[in-house]
Design a protein around this motif. Structure first.
Motif, mmCIF file in Angstrom:
data_model
loop_
_atom_site.group_PDB
_atom_site.id
_atom_site.type_symbol
_atom_site.label_atom_id
_atom_site.label_comp_id
_atom_site.label_asym_id
_atom_site.label_seq_id
_atom_site.Cartn_x
_atom_site.Cartn_y
_atom_site.Cartn_z
ATOM 1 N N ALA A 130 51.694 28.304 48.447
ATOM 2 C CA ALA A 130 50.238 28.288 48.605
ATOM 3 C C ALA A 130 49.622 27.244 47.677
ATOM 4 N N PHE A 131 50.079 27.212 46.436
ATOM 5 C CA PHE A 131 49.557 26.237 45.473
ATOM 6 C C PHE A 131 49.937 24.815 45.868
ATOM 7 N N GLN A 132 51.171 24.625 46.317
ATOM 8 C CA GLN A 132 51.605 23.294 46.718
ATOM 9 C C GLN A 132 50.842 22.803 47.948
ATOM 10 N N MET A 133 50.503 23.709 48.839
ATOM 11 C CA MET A 133 49.776 23.344 50.044
ATOM 12 C C MET A 133 48.325 22.970 49.727
ATOM 13 N N TYR A 134 47.690 23.758 48.844
ATOM 14 C CA TYR A 134 46.284 23.532 48.516
ATOM 15 C C TYR A 134 46.047 24.013 47.086
ATOM 16 N N PRO A 135 46.093 23.107 46.109
ATOM 17 C CA PRO A 135 46.013 23.507 44.697
ATOM 18 C C PRO A 135 44.769 24.307 44.310
ATOM 19 N N ALA A 136 43.691 24.171 45.041
ATOM 20 C CA ALA A 136 42.456 24.878 44.683
ATOM 21 C C ALA A 136 42.417 26.308 45.213
ATOM 22 N N ILE A 137 43.477 26.767 45.842
ATOM 23 C CA ILE A 137 43.447 28.097 46.473
ATOM 24 C C ILE A 137 43.175 29.195 45.447
ATOM 25 N N TYR A 138 43.772 29.108 44.290
ATOM 26 C CA TYR A 138 43.600 30.181 43.309
ATOM 27 C C TYR A 138 42.232 30.147 42.648
ATOM 28 N N SER A 139 41.721 28.960 42.376
ATOM 29 C CA SER A 139 40.378 28.886 41.795
ATOM 30 C C SER A 139 39.326 29.306 42.824
ATOM 31 N N LEU A 140 39.561 29.032 44.096
ATOM 32 C CA LEU A 140 38.638 29.478 45.142
ATOM 33 C C LEU A 140 38.672 30.991 45.310
ATOM 34 N N VAL A 141 39.865 31.573 45.235
ATOM 35 C CA VAL A 141 39.986 33.030 45.318
ATOM 36 C C VAL A 141 39.268 33.675 44.136
ATOM 37 N N PHE A 142 39.448 33.103 42.952
ATOM 38 C CA PHE A 142 38.772 33.635 41.773
ATOM 39 C C PHE A 142 37.254 33.547 41.925
ATOM 40 N N LEU A 143 36.761 32.409 42.429
ATOM 41 C CA LEU A 143 35.321 32.250 42.670
ATOM 42 C C LEU A 143 34.831 33.282 43.674
ATOM 43 N N LEU A 144 35.550 33.463 44.748
ATOM 44 C CA LEU A 144 35.165 34.440 45.767
ATOM 45 C C LEU A 144 35.130 35.856 45.203
ATOM 46 N N LEU A 145 36.145 36.214 44.429
ATOM 47 C CA LEU A 145 36.165 37.546 43.814
ATOM 48 C C LEU A 145 35.007 37.725 42.839
ATOM 49 N N PHE A 146 34.713 36.686 42.080
ATOM 50 C CA PHE A 146 33.582 36.764 41.154
ATOM 51 C C PHE A 146 32.269 36.936 41.899
ATOM 52 N N LEU A 147 32.090 36.188 42.985
ATOM 53 C CA LEU A 147 30.852 36.293 43.765
ATOM 54 C C LEU A 147 30.694 37.686 44.374
ATOM 55 N N ILE A 148 31.770 38.249 44.863
ATOM 56 C CA ILE A 148 31.716 39.606 45.418
ATOM 57 C C ILE A 148 31.402 40.618 44.320
ATOM 58 N N PHE A 149 32.080 40.490 43.187
ATOM 59 C CA PHE A 149 31.829 41.373 42.049
ATOM 60 C C PHE A 149 30.375 41.280 41.599
ATOM 61 N N ASN A 150 29.849 40.050 41.575
ATOM 62 C CA ASN A 150 28.486 39.818 41.112
ATOM 63 C C ASN A 150 27.428 40.355 42.079
ATOM 64 N N LEU A 151 27.798 40.615 43.307
ATOM 65 C CA LEU A 151 26.868 41.266 44.233
ATOM 66 C C LEU A 151 26.518 42.676 43.764
ATOM 67 N N PHE A 152 27.480 43.326 43.117
ATOM 68 C CA PHE A 152 27.311 44.714 42.706
ATOM 69 C C PHE A 152 26.982 44.877 41.224
ATOM 70 N N VAL A 153 27.449 43.934 40.410
ATOM 71 C CA VAL A 153 27.240 44.018 38.964
ATOM 72 C C VAL A 153 26.543 42.741 38.499
ATOM 73 N N LYS A 154 25.350 42.874 37.984
ATOM 74 C CA LYS A 154 24.593 41.729 37.466
ATOM 75 C C LYS A 154 24.673 41.729 35.941
ATOM 76 N N PHE A 155 24.784 40.547 35.364
ATOM 77 C CA PHE A 155 24.781 40.441 33.909
ATOM 78 C C PHE A 155 24.127 39.137 33.487
ATOM 79 N N LYS A 156 23.972 38.951 32.203
ATOM 80 C CA LYS A 156 23.105 37.922 31.636
ATOM 81 C C LYS A 156 23.464 36.495 32.062
ATOM 82 N N TYR A 157 24.705 36.110 31.984
ATOM 83 C CA TYR A 157 25.091 34.722 32.236
ATOM 84 C C TYR A 157 25.800 34.530 33.571
#
Length: 100
Positions: free
Chosen positions: A41-68
């Motif tokens: 997966a990483f060799q095919m598209y190196p940004a896959i893990y950072s995109l997954v992390f961004l997506l998970l953060f965005l979903i988490f942030n829908l439910f939990v809001k914080f200062k920064y």
């Protein structure tokens, strides 16, 4: 069960112009990720893990809001853009070296 790759969309940029776009490989990388092929997966598209992390953060942030949260989102988006751009430049450089 049918193979997931049968349902992938073709890259319009590659179909029309014969050149990979910055997203080429993301669908196949996601399939590899779901199949547990983490290195492929990483060799095919190196940004896959950072995109997954961004997506998970965005979903988490829908439910939990914080200062920064806004600053973190912007930072993750910029980080992803840089990873995608660097990976694309290296990929095109490698292809250019192979053709010459």
């Amino acid at each position: 069960m049918k193979d997931l790759q049968e349902y992938m969309l073709p890259c319009l940029n590659k179909t029309l112009f014969g050149v990979d776009c910055t997203g080429c490989g993301a669908q196949r990388a996601a399939v590899f990720l779901f199949q547990g092929e983490f290195l492929k997966a990483f060799q095919m598209y190196p940004a896959i893990y950072s995109l997954v992390f961004l997506l998970l953060f965005l979903i988490f942030n829908l439910f939990v809001k914080f200062k920064y949260d806004y600053s973190i989102k912007i930072g993750l988006i910029i980080f992803n853009a840089v990873v995608i751009a660097v990976a694309y430049i290296l990929k095109m450089y490698h292809i250019f070296q192979l053709t010459n």
